[in-house]
Design a protein around this motif. Structure first.
Motif, PDB file in Angstrom:
ATOM      1  N   MET A 180       0.829  -1.207   0.000  1.00 27.38           N
ATOM      2  CA  MET A 180       0.000   0.000   0.000  1.00 27.38           C
ATOM      3  C   MET A 180       0.866   1.261   0.000  1.00 27.38           C
ATOM      4  N   ALA A 181       1.940   1.251   0.778  1.00 25.09           N
ATOM      5  CA  ALA A 181       2.835   2.412   0.835  1.00 25.09           C
ATOM      6  C   ALA A 181       3.505   2.649  -0.511  1.00 25.09           C
ATOM      7  N   LEU A 182       3.967   1.592  -1.165  1.00 29.66           N
ATOM      8  CA  LEU A 182       4.615   1.743  -2.476  1.00 29.66           C
ATOM      9  C   LEU A 182       3.637   2.253  -3.537  1.00 29.66           C
ATOM     10  N   LEU A 183       2.386   1.815  -3.457  1.00 29.71           N
ATOM     11  CA  LEU A 183       1.376   2.331  -4.390  1.00 29.71           C
ATOM     12  C   LEU A 183       1.146   3.832  -4.168  1.00 29.71           C
ATOM     13  N   LEU A 184       1.159   4.262  -2.910  1.00 29.05           N
ATOM     14  CA  LEU A 184       1.010   5.690  -2.615  1.00 29.05           C
ATOM     15  C   LEU A 184       2.210   6.490  -3.121  1.00 29.05           C
ATOM     16  N   VAL A 185       3.416   5.949  -2.952  1.00 24.24           N
ATOM     17  CA  VAL A 185       4.620   6.630  -3.442  1.00 24.24           C
ATOM     18  C   VAL A 185       4.559   6.753  -4.962  1.00 24.24           C
ATOM     19  N   TYR A 186       4.116   5.699  -5.634  1.00 28.65           N
ATOM     20  CA  TYR A 186       3.956   5.748  -7.095  1.00 28.65           C
ATOM     21  C   TYR A 186       2.968   6.849  -7.489  1.00 28.65           C
ATOM     22  N   SER A 187       1.845   6.904  -6.791  1.00 26.61           N
ATOM     23  CA  SER A 187       0.837   7.931  -7.093  1.00 26.61           C
ATOM     24  C   SER A 187       1.401   9.333  -6.886  1.00 26.61           C
ATOM     25  N   ALA A 188       2.124   9.525  -5.791  1.00 24.05           N
ATOM     26  CA  ALA A 188       2.710  10.844  -5.508  1.00 24.05           C
ATOM     27  C   ALA A 188       3.709  11.233  -6.599  1.00 24.05           C
ATOM     28  N   GLY A 189       4.556  10.288  -7.003  1.00 21.32           N
ATOM     29  CA  GLY A 189       5.520  10.562  -8.065  1.00 21.32           C
ATOM     30  C   GLY A 189       4.841  10.893  -9.377  1.00 21.32           C
ATOM     31  N   SER A 190       3.773  10.184  -9.709  1.00 20.29           N
ATOM     32  CA  SER A 190       3.035  10.448 -10.947  1.00 20.29           C
ATOM     33  C   SER A 190       2.419  11.838 -10.958  1.00 20.29           C
ATOM     34  N   ILE A 191       1.909  12.256  -9.809  1.00 18.58           N
ATOM     35  CA  ILE A 191       1.307  13.595  -9.706  1.00 18.58           C
ATOM     36  C   ILE A 191       2.354  14.664  -9.966  1.00 18.58           C
ATOM     37  N   LEU A 192       3.509  14.518  -9.322  1.00 19.03           N
ATOM     38  CA  LEU A 192       4.569  15.514  -9.474  1.00 19.03           C
ATOM     39  C   LEU A 192       5.082  15.558 -10.901  1.00 19.03           C
ATOM     40  N   VAL A 193       5.326  14.403 -11.482  1.00 16.24           N
ATOM     41  CA  VAL A 193       5.798  14.346 -12.875  1.00 16.24           C
ATOM     42  C   VAL A 193       4.730  14.919 -13.800  1.00 16.24           C
ATOM     43  N   GLY A 194       3.477  14.539 -13.571  1.00 12.42           N
ATOM     44  CA  GLY A 194       2.375  15.043 -14.393  1.00 12.42           C
ATOM     45  C   GLY A 194       2.224  16.553 -14.354  1.00 12.42           C
ATOM     46  N   TYR A 195       2.473  17.144 -13.191  1.00 13.18           N
ATOM     47  CA  TYR A 195       2.354  18.603 -13.066  1.00 13.18           C
ATOM     48  C   TYR A 195       3.396  19.301 -13.927  1.00 13.18           C
ATOM     49  N   PHE A 196       4.611  18.799 -13.939  1.00 13.59           N
ATOM     50  CA  PHE A 196       5.690  19.481 -14.630  1.00 13.59           C
ATOM     51  C   PHE A 196       5.749  19.190 -16.123  1.00 13.59           C
ATOM     52  N   ILE A 197       5.098  18.118 -16.590  1.00 11.85           N
ATOM     53  CA  ILE A 197       5.169  17.833 -18.034  1.00 11.85           C
ATOM     54  C   ILE A 197       3.917  18.273 -18.794  1.00 11.85           C
ATOM     55  N   ARG A 198       2.886  18.754 -18.095  1.00  7.90           N
ATOM     56  CA  ARG A 198       1.688  19.176 -18.845  1.00  7.90           C
ATOM     57  C   ARG A 198       1.817  20.592 -19.353  1.00  7.90           C
TER      58      ARG A 198
END
Length: 198
Positions: A180-198
């Motif tokens: 569960m923790a690793l899935l949350l870390v993945y989600s957090a990383g995706s959000i940050l990457v998504g913010y900077f590449i859009r």
């Protein structure tokens, strides 16, 4: 919006142990599933109200202070990483086993207004996943209903599986928490990457 990150975040945050799920499980163990459904419906109703309030609060911030989006995203990511850390390091405890004499609709609803996990979840999920892409009243109401429904499903599932799920977590708690923790870390990383590449 990254649907995978959105659904992962919603799933992990909704279905991992928290006040709603633990209380639903305890109530189902003590009073039976039938008597716990009222509590689950109350949680869902209260959660819907919290989601609507968070939606419009975030919408005001999003419309009048557009520069705050990055700050809100960073706060959301930090909170998600904090949740991941808390999930990964949590130990088994039985402090949530209260008497549960009142497991009705009103208790479930009122719990949402003092549940920091639910409020922070609402602010985070709406500011990070929804408002950057959807701002209409219909969209906000739809997502609030959807999130409240997921909240109902999570408490209901914890009620249904009551003692079975409790014994499973006791046996495989550390593995479950790491996943569960690793899935949350993945989600957090995706959000940050998504913010900077859009």
């Amino acid at each position: 919006m990254s649907l995978l990150s959105f659904f992962l975040y919603v799933f992990v945050t909704s279905f991992t142990p928290g006040p709603n799920n633990i209380m639903a499980m305890v109530f189902a163990n003590r009073f039976g599933l039938r008597n716990t459904i009222r509590f689950c419906l109350g949680v869902s109703a209260g959660f819907f109200v919290i989601m609507i309030l968070c939606s419009y609060f975030n919408l005001l911030l999003h419309q009048f202070i557009p520069k705050i989006e990055l700050i809100m995203t960073i706060i959301g990511v930090i909170y998600m990483l904090f949740l991941a850390l808390k999930i990964m390091t949590s130990k088994s405890d039985n402090q949530n086993n209260n008497d549960g004499k009142q497991n009705g609709f009103l208790i479930g609803m009122l719990l949402q207004f003092i549940n920091p996990k639910g409020i922070l979840y609402g602010v985070t999920v709406i500011s990070t996943f929804i408002l950057p892409y959807y701002t209409s009243h219909t969209s906000l109401i739809f997502f609030s209903i959807f999130l409240a429904f997921v909240g109902f499903l999570s408490t209901f599932c914890w009620s249904v599986f009551g003692s079975i799920f409790q014994s499973f977590l006791a046996k495989y708690r550390s593995q479950f928490n790491v996943i569960m923790a690793l899935l949350l870390v993945y989600s957090a990383g995706s959000i940050l990457v998504g913010y900077f590449i859009r």
